[in-house]
Design a protein around this motif. Structure first.
Motif, PDB file in Angstrom:
ATOM      1  N   MET A   1      21.920  54.670  37.791  1.00  0.00           N
ATOM      2  CA  MET A   1      22.036  53.912  36.552  1.00  0.00           C
ATOM      3  C   MET A   1      23.449  53.328  36.441  1.00  0.00           C
ATOM      4  N   THR A   2      23.509  52.150  35.883  1.00  0.00           N
ATOM      5  CA  THR A   2      24.767  51.447  35.702  1.00  0.00           C
ATOM      6  C   THR A   2      24.917  51.089  34.230  1.00  0.00           C
ATOM      7  N   THR A   3      26.122  51.167  33.728  1.00  0.00           N
ATOM      8  CA  THR A   3      26.386  50.752  32.356  1.00  0.00           C
ATOM      9  C   THR A   3      26.720  49.269  32.361  1.00  0.00           C
ATOM     10  N   THR A  21      17.497  46.031  37.277  1.00  0.00           N
ATOM     11  CA  THR A  21      16.972  45.534  36.006  1.00  0.00           C
ATOM     12  C   THR A  21      17.365  44.079  35.798  1.00  0.00           C
ATOM     13  N   LEU A  22      16.371  43.255  35.524  1.00  0.00           N
ATOM     14  CA  LEU A  22      16.616  41.841  35.252  1.00  0.00           C
ATOM     15  C   LEU A  22      17.232  41.676  33.866  1.00  0.00           C
ATOM     16  N   LEU A  23      18.002  40.625  33.685  1.00  0.00           N
ATOM     17  CA  LEU A  23      18.579  40.345  32.378  1.00  0.00           C
ATOM     18  C   LEU A  23      17.473  40.164  31.341  1.00  0.00           C
ATOM     19  N   LEU A  27      17.208  42.380  27.919  1.00  0.00           N
ATOM     20  CA  LEU A  27      17.188  41.773  26.587  1.00  0.00           C
ATOM     21  C   LEU A  27      15.932  42.153  25.815  1.00  0.00           C
ATOM     22  N   ARG A  28      14.793  42.098  26.480  1.00  0.00           N
ATOM     23  CA  ARG A  28      13.522  42.382  25.807  1.00  0.00           C
ATOM     24  C   ARG A  28      13.323  43.874  25.526  1.00  0.00           C
ATOM     25  N   MET A  62      18.114  36.758  37.279  1.00  0.00           N
ATOM     26  CA  MET A  62      19.424  37.381  37.444  1.00  0.00           C
ATOM     27  C   MET A  62      19.392  38.809  36.925  1.00  0.00           C
ATOM     28  N   LEU A  63      20.237  39.612  37.505  1.00  0.00           N
ATOM     29  CA  LEU A  63      20.303  41.013  37.123  1.00  0.00           C
ATOM     30  C   LEU A  63      21.146  41.191  35.870  1.00  0.00           C
TER      31      LEU A  63
END
Length: 162
Positions: A1-3, A21-23, A27-28, A62-63
């Motif tokens: 996991m990344t912050t 994880t895609l942007l 967002l969603r 984009m990620l």
């Protein structure tokens, strides 16, 4: 996991995501901003369009980690103080939507178009600029009409401010 941390619609946010994880997903699903739609996952339809650091980007391609440190604006962030953005108002007044699925991406694309090209837009230019957005319901006539109406109104606002 990344912050990841970024400014979304003027608010500083952060969250833990998998590196892949895609942007659009961030967002969603993480931020509850469901106005950013995902229609194709291949960057073809434009429904996922958001603005990142003032430029239109397709958030499905984009990620989320790529947006770290950026300012992201979604369709939820274009209205101000409960007032629709001129472009949102023009889409409503000119029937520039049918089912509404493509509408957020179309509006974000149209705002970017005016930011880049100015308000003096003709139909040919608007149609050309919309090539990265797909609407499966209309022939684009009212979408083009709405963008032209918004561009004209924005020109009047700019002229009055001078």
């Amino acid at each position: 996991m990344t912050t990841v941390s970024m400014t979304v619609n003027g608010k500083q946010i952060s969250g833990e995501v998998e590196d892949r994880t895609l942007l659009s997903t961030f967002l969603r699903e993480n931020q509850g901003l469901t106005g950013t739609h995902v229609g194709c996952d291949t960057s073809q339809c434009g429904a996922c369009l958001v603005h990142m650091d003032g430029k239109a980007v397709k958030s499905c391609s984009m990620l989320a980690v790529q947006a770290t440190g950026s300012a992201v604006t979604t369709i939820e962030g274009v209205s101000q103080n409960g007032q629709l953005h001129i472009m949102q108002k023009a889409f409503k007044e000119n029937h520039g939507l049918q089912c509404g699925f493509c509408t957020p991406g179309m509006i974000m694309s149209a705002i970017d178009m005016i930011d880049r090209l100015g308000t003096d837009l003709d139909e040919k230019t608007i149609r050309h600029e919309l090539e990265g957005n797909i609407c499966r319901c209309t022939g684009y006539h009212n979408i083009v009409k709405a963008i032209k109406a918004a561009a004209d109104e924005m020109a009047e606002v700019l002229e009055a401010a001078e």
